[in-house]
Design a protein around this motif. Sequence first.
Motif, short mmCIF file in Angstrom:
data_model
loop_
_atom_site.label_atom_id
_atom_site.label_comp_id
_atom_site.label_asym_id
_atom_site.label_seq_id
_atom_site.Cartn_x
_atom_site.Cartn_y
_atom_site.Cartn_z
N TRP A 1 0.68 -1.07 0.08
CA TRP A 1 0.14 0.03 0.09
C TRP A 1 0.85 1.44 0.02
CZ3 TRP A 1 1.76 2.06 4.38
CH2 TRP A 1 2.08 1.07 5.47
N GLN A 2 2.23 1.05 0.07
CA GLN A 2 3.07 2.40 0.19
C GLN A 2 3.26 2.92 -1.33
OE1 GLN A 2 6.05 0.71 3.11
NE2 GLN A 2 5.87 2.98 3.74
N TYR A 3 2.78 3.88 -1.80
CA TYR A 3 2.74 4.30 -3.10
C TYR A 3 2.30 3.21 -3.99
CZ TYR A 3 5.40 7.90 -0.56
OH TYR A 3 6.02 8.65 0.34
N GLY A 4 1.14 2.52 -3.83
CA GLY A 4 0.72 1.31 -4.34
C GLY A 4 0.00 1.99 -5.62
N CYS A 5 -0.58 0.85 -6.50
CA CYS A 5 -0.92 1.08 -7.78
C CYS A 5 -2.05 0.06 -7.90
CB CYS A 5 0.23 1.01 -8.78
SG CYS A 5 -0.51 1.24 -10.40
N LEU A 6 -3.07 0.50 -8.40
CA LEU A 6 -4.42 -0.22 -8.71
C LEU A 6 -4.51 -0.28 -10.35
CD1 LEU A 6 -7.25 0.95 -6.45
CD2 LEU A 6 -5.52 -0.99 -6.00
N VAL A 7 -4.69 -0.98 -11.03
CA VAL A 7 -4.86 -1.39 -12.56
C VAL A 7 -5.96 -1.96 -13.21
CG1 VAL A 7 -3.58 -2.17 -14.52
CG2 VAL A 7 -2.15 -1.45 -12.64
N THR A 8 -6.64 -1.27 -14.18
CA THR A 8 -7.81 -1.79 -14.66
C THR A 8 -7.37 -1.93 -16.33
OG1 THR A 8 -9.16 -0.53 -13.40
CG2 THR A 8 -10.10 -1.41 -15.39
N ARG B 1 -11.88 8.81 -0.12
CA ARG B 1 -10.77 9.47 0.85
C ARG B 1 -9.29 9.48 0.43
NH1 ARG B 1 -12.40 8.08 6.73
NH2 ARG B 1 -12.03 5.96 6.07
N ASP B 2 -8.98 8.70 -0.50
CA ASP B 2 -7.53 8.56 -0.67
C ASP B 2 -7.18 9.40 -2.14
OD1 ASP B 2 -7.15 6.36 1.09
OD2 ASP B 2 -8.14 4.97 0.01
N ARG B 3 -6.02 9.68 -2.39
CA ARG B 3 -5.54 10.68 -3.30
C ARG B 3 -4.44 9.81 -4.22
NH1 ARG B 3 -0.63 13.95 -3.10
NH2 ARG B 3 -0.66 15.52 -4.62
N CYS B 4 -4.77 9.80 -5.35
CA CYS B 4 -4.04 9.08 -6.23
C CYS B 4 -3.98 9.90 -7.71
CB CYS B 4 -4.67 7.77 -6.50
SG CYS B 4 -6.05 7.44 -7.53
N PHE B 5 -3.21 9.35 -8.66
CA PHE B 5 -3.07 9.81 -9.98
C PHE B 5 -3.37 8.91 -11.15
CE2 PHE B 5 0.02 11.65 -7.09
CZ PHE B 5 -0.22 13.12 -7.05
N ARG B 6 -4.41 9.17 -11.87
CA ARG B 6 -4.71 8.39 -12.89
C ARG B 6 -4.35 8.69 -14.33
NH1 ARG B 6 -10.60 9.65 -14.11
NH2 ARG B 6 -9.76 11.24 -15.15
N LEU B 7 -3.69 7.53 -15.22
CA LEU B 7 -3.43 7.66 -16.40
C LEU B 7 -3.72 6.54 -17.14
CD1 LEU B 7 0.45 7.18 -17.10
CD2 LEU B 7 -0.46 6.71 -14.87
N VAL B 8 -3.94 6.56 -18.40
CA VAL B 8 -4.18 5.47 -19.40
C VAL B 8 -3.22 5.30 -20.25
CG1 VAL B 8 -5.76 4.76 -21.17
CG2 VAL B 8 -6.77 6.05 -19.42
N LEU B 9 -2.60 4.12 -20.24
CA LEU B 9 -1.22 3.71 -21.07
C LEU B 9 -1.02 2.33 -20.94
CD1 LEU B 9 1.15 4.88 -22.80
CD2 LEU B 9 2.51 4.80 -20.72
N SER C 1 0.94 8.46 -1.63
CA SER C 1 1.12 8.55 -0.09
C SER C 1 1.95 7.02 0.10
CB SER C 1 -0.03 8.95 0.64
OG SER C 1 0.08 8.83 2.03
N GLY C 2 2.69 7.40 1.44
CA GLY C 2 3.13 6.16 1.83
C GLY C 2 2.47 5.71 3.15
N ASP C 3 1.35 6.27 3.48
CA ASP C 3 0.22 5.95 4.30
C ASP C 3 -0.72 4.81 3.83
OD1 ASP C 3 1.66 7.85 6.27
OD2 ASP C 3 0.03 9.32 5.38
N ALA C 4 -0.87 4.01 4.84
CA ALA C 4 -2.32 3.03 4.53
C ALA C 4 -3.51 3.73 4.04
CB ALA C 4 -2.45 2.20 5.64
N PRO C 5 -4.03 3.28 2.81
CA PRO C 5 -5.20 4.04 2.23
C PRO C 5 -6.28 3.78 3.18
CG PRO C 5 -4.67 1.64 1.14
CD PRO C 5 -3.57 2.02 1.96
N LYS C 6 -7.01 4.80 2.95
CA LYS C 6 -8.34 4.82 3.85
C LYS C 6 -9.41 4.02 3.53
CE LYS C 6 -7.29 9.48 5.50
NZ LYS C 6 -6.09 9.66 4.74
N ASP C 7 -9.65 3.88 2.30
CA ASP C 7 -10.71 3.34 1.47
C ASP C 7 -10.24 2.29 0.29
OD1 ASP C 7 -13.20 4.54 2.69
OD2 ASP C 7 -12.04 6.40 1.90
#
Length: 253
Positions: free
Chosen positions: A156-163, A186-194, A204-210
């Motif tokens: 979860w530290q600077y983790g990444c979800l992929v679709t 409540r979690d902040r992330c950056f989205r890109l399509v590639l 964030s290096g903190d554990a995600p809230k949601d």
Amino acid sequence: MPKKTVIGKCPLCLADGVPLLLSHIVPRFLWKDSGVTGSGHRFSLWSESHPDLSRRHLQDGFKEHLLCLQCEGHFNKLETYAKPMLFGSTSPIVVRASGDHIWTGLNYDKMKLFHMSILWRMAVSADLFYAFVKMAADESEILRKMLLASNPGEPWQYGCLVTLLRHRGKPLVGIFSQPREIPIRRDRCFRLVLAGMQWFMFGSGDAPKDAPIETFLSHKGTWWLMQGEAEDCKYLRDEIDDLKKRLRANQEV
């Protein structure tokens, strides 16, 4: 024409007065092997953050003088590992399962550091196409130190979800959207399509809230890759429509 030599400070190892190599912010193979660039390929990009900097008829991904030779080699090793995982015979881009797909057999350290390196490079890039990718100074510094030490941290530290994205039932190729900051509850992330995928990179290096932690790359080397239809992504439809309008307007001038 000889290549321009740029002397400066490497933002990864902080060595000063060293030659900085001209390299891609998002690795070249992600542009090329996903069909955005390549022999005879040209593409246009619409910049929402700086419309006047939108670009047409490009043949290569964005590059800048960023890293010293040693740090460039440090990241190249991660890219060498990641490329066959993304586009080899076991690639989820090629091999599709019905429903959600579990990607197995990954080297946790290498793959985790690979996508962390993309997040960090976008955050420190001077290219305004990455202007939406902004990290707090303390977060950026923590991420820099982790990359320099080859420390992937927890999933979860600077983790990444992929679709994985489909278009009318087929893998989506040839699309790269400007990275944007978005909230996932409540979690902040950056989205890109590639590379036929939506990447949701957490700044964030903190554990995600949601965000569900089980969807991040695990220590065991498994990664849950969700699937979705590109036509269901309103922002993608809007960006494509905006780009078409801009191209038509430029043709009429």
